[in-house]
Write an enzyme that holds these catalytic residues in place. Structure first.
Site, short mmCIF file in Angstrom:
data_model
loop_
_atom_site.label_atom_id
_atom_site.label_comp_id
_atom_site.label_asym_id
_atom_site.label_seq_id
_atom_site.Cartn_x
_atom_site.Cartn_y
_atom_site.Cartn_z
N LYS A 273 0.85 -1.19 0.00
CA LYS A 273 0.00 0.00 0.00
C LYS A 273 0.88 1.24 0.00
O LYS A 273 1.95 1.23 0.61
CB LYS A 273 -0.88 0.01 1.26
CG LYS A 273 -1.99 -1.02 1.25
CD LYS A 273 -2.87 -0.92 2.49
CE LYS A 273 -3.89 -2.05 2.53
NZ LYS A 273 -4.90 -1.97 1.45
N ARG A 347 -10.06 -12.02 0.47
CA ARG A 347 -10.85 -13.04 -0.22
C ARG A 347 -10.12 -14.38 -0.24
O ARG A 347 -10.76 -15.43 -0.31
CB ARG A 347 -11.21 -12.55 -1.64
CG ARG A 347 -10.01 -12.29 -2.51
CD ARG A 347 -10.36 -11.43 -3.74
NE ARG A 347 -10.53 -10.01 -3.39
CZ ARG A 347 -10.86 -9.06 -4.24
NH1 ARG A 347 -11.07 -9.36 -5.52
NH2 ARG A 347 -10.99 -7.81 -3.85
N1 BES Z 1 -8.27 -4.39 3.79
C1 BES Z 1 -8.43 -3.83 2.51
C2 BES Z 1 -9.76 -3.12 2.32
C3 BES Z 1 -10.05 -1.93 3.20
C4 BES Z 1 -9.97 -0.65 2.69
C5 BES Z 1 -10.46 -2.08 4.50
C6 BES Z 1 -10.28 0.44 3.47
C7 BES Z 1 -10.77 -0.99 5.31
C8 BES Z 1 -10.68 0.27 4.79
C9 BES Z 1 -8.34 -4.94 1.46
O1 BES Z 1 -7.54 -6.02 1.77
C10 BES Z 1 -7.76 -4.34 0.22
O2 BES Z 1 -6.64 -3.93 0.26
N2 BES Z 1 -8.56 -4.33 -0.85
C11 BES Z 1 -8.13 -3.81 -2.10
C12 BES Z 1 -8.56 -4.78 -3.17
C13 BES Z 1 -8.00 -4.48 -4.52
C14 BES Z 1 -6.50 -4.69 -4.53
C15 BES Z 1 -8.67 -5.39 -5.53
C16 BES Z 1 -8.81 -2.46 -2.27
O3 BES Z 1 -9.97 -2.32 -1.87
O4 BES Z 1 -8.16 -1.55 -2.76
MN MN Z 2 -5.50 -5.69 1.27
#
Ligand code: BES
Ligand code: MN
Ligand code: ZN
Length: 500
Positions: A273, A347
């Site tokens: 991230k 997932r």
């Molecule tokens: N844990 C995150 C999602 C999240 C975002 C939780 C904001 C709480 C607050 C999840 O694992 C993630 O990183 N999702 C990605 C998926 C993408 C790479 C397809 C996302 O939502 O950007």
């Molecule tokens: Mn994630």
């Protein structure tokens, strides 16, 4: 935690540091709410006038302190706003929030009495729950500077039906204590809560409450072929765990499986991230905390239903041993997944748990996960998305959520969004697909792992799981325990109706 008791004493005669009353907005100014009668008498009928002079309006969220007049045994009167005056009684969520505002405002006080509207058993439960949730404070890391929560709440209920009132307060206490436990887990720093530690907490709490807890460690996961959990966890020095917490009732006619995403920290992994504001990613285990709280609450309430909670625990970190974009994982049950983005990790751990839970043929599976940023974009910070392979189940969960004071919205799982995901050139599935509708794509991915014939729902709590702005009602900053009440309400409904 703050203690709560029920008393049938009159508000005037109760000795306390503060006495809480409700006030509403009427057409001609402030209207004192039911419960405040004796307090208003002590003010010679001028409570509304005094409050108006102090600038109060009765608006929701408002809290105004007044020194108590002679005739009251309490030192202070706190008037909390209930919004528009309601003749037929106040909405339960209004009462929960008002009690929450009161408890929060009175942090540091030893003993407070709540003289809020509390005539019916439901009202008593709402006031008790809101009070105990509003009193929550996470003090694990604070030294002297930390503020103590209000020490003791005394809920004033009319003498009539006081037995029901006690039972309602006990129910609220069980739910609030478990919700506050979930909040603690979410708020705990990720260096102090890794998969192994979370599993140990589940084991200890399970023992306290007489629940059966089984933990699969990394060796057992490898032996069982849990490629999703292992693939996500293998970049971390803290290996993954799958925890099963089972509550059974001798008269149960149905079995529910609650599955929680338990990423104790989500750095994104190799698909790291971007820097900035990633401290909130300690909340990525809020789903696991919620299902854990729900199964313990089901036990404490003695619900006539079997509930199995599955905690899919891993830490998503980048390292020389981490899963790479391009890797193919063999999931529990045999499906292969090409990892296109290691940040779509939730997932992967959930898929393993869904297949494993499905082997036990529960009547319904509900998973809870902080799964996608896309759901936050769609629904904002206070509302979770509800997806399902069964429309009736989806509507039911959405309705139940509303009844217990949780904001949710039904979301579709449009088959055409599956396309990108099912077109991995080398595996059965990819862990990412269409960019648009990312929250629904994630739901569609999970659906691929649900066994034939099992009703399944997915709650994406990425928005409401962690509250970052100013506290409101009974919601503090940080972990909220989102979805716990909805799961408990669903278990209760299932217990009452026999089958999911
Ligand atoms: N844990 C995150 C999602 C999240 C975002 C939780 C904001 C709480 C607050 C999840 O694992 C993630 O990183 N999702 C990605 C998926 C993408 C790479 C397809 C996302 O939502 O950007
Ligand atoms: Mn994630
Ligand atoms: Zn995540």
């Amino acid at each position: 935690m703050t203690a709560l008791s029920v008393s049938t004493s009159s508000a005037a005669s109760l000795r306390a540091d503060a006495l809480v009353v409700g006030v509403a907005k009427g057409p001609k100014g402030i209207v004192p709410a039911p419960g405040s009668e004796t307090v208003n008498e002590a003010f010679e009928g001028k409570l509304a006038e005094v409050l108006t002079t102090l600038g109060a309006t009765g608006a929701e969220g408002e809290a105004v302190k007044v020194p108590a007049p002679a005739g009251l045994k309490a030192a202070l009167v706190l008037a909390v706003g209930l919004g528009e005056a309601a003749e037929g009684g106040y909405a339960l969520e209004t009462l929960r929030r008002a009690a929450g505002v009161a408890a929060r405002t009175l942090a540091g006080t030893k003993k407070a009495a709540l003289a809020l509207p509390a005539e019916s058993a439901e009202e008593v439960e709402a006031v008790a729950l809101g009070g105990l949730l509003g009193a929550y404070a996470f003090g694990a890391y604070k030294g002297e500077g930390g503020k103590e929560p209000v020490g003791e709440l005394i809920l004033l209920a009319p003498r009539k039906g006081s037995k029901d009132a006690k039972a309602s307060a006990e129910r609220a206490t069980a739910i609030a204590e478990e919700m506050n436990r979930a909040r603690d887990l979410v708020n705990t720093a990720p260096n102090d809560l890794n998969p192994k530690g979370f599993a140990a907490i589940a084991q200890a709490a399970g023992k306290d409450h007489g629940l059966k807890v089984e933990v699969l460690d990394e060796k057992a996961l490898a032996k069982g072929g849990f490629g999703g959990l292992l693939g996500v966890g293998n970049g971390s020095a803290n290996p993954p765990r799958l925890v099963k917490v089972a509550y059974t009732h001798p008269k149960a006619k149905a079995t529910l499986a609650f599955i929680g995403k338990g990423i104790t920290y989500d750095s994104g992994g190799i698909s790291l991230k971007p820097a900035g504001h990633n401290e909130t990613m300690k909340c990525d285990m809020a789903g696991a905390a919620a299902v854990f709280a729900a199964v313990v609450a089901a036990k404490r309430l003695g619900l006539a239903v079997n509930v199995t909670a599955w905690l899919a625990l891993a830490e998503n970190m980048p390292s020389g041993s981490a899963t790479r974009p391009g890797d193919v994982l063999r999931m529990y049950g045999g499906k292969t997944v090409e990892v296109l983005n290691t940040d779509a990790e939730g997932r992967l751990v959930l898929a393993d748990a869904i297949v494993r839970a499905g082997e036990e043929q529960p009547d319904v599976i509900v998973d809870v996960a902080t799964l996608t940023g896309a759901m936050v974009l769609a629904l904002g910070n206070r509302t979770f998305g509800v997806m399902s392979n069964n429309e009736e189940l989806r509507e039911n969960l959405h309705t139940l959520a509303g009844e217990v004071g949780e904001q949710s919205w039904p979301m579709p799982l449009p088959a055409e969004l599956k396309k990108g995901m099912t077109e991995s050139t080398i595996a059965d599935l990819a862990n990412m697909g269409e960019r648009m509708g990312g929250g629904l794509v994630a739901g569609l991915f999970l659906k691929e792992f649900v066994a034939e014939g099992i009703d399944w729902a997915h709650l994406d709590i990425a928005g409401p799981a962690f509250h970052e702005s100013a506290p409101f009602g009974y919601t503090p900053k940080g972990g909220t325990a989102s979805a716990v009440r909805t799961l408990v309400a669903f278990a209760e409904q299932t217990a009452a109706n026999g089958k999911g």
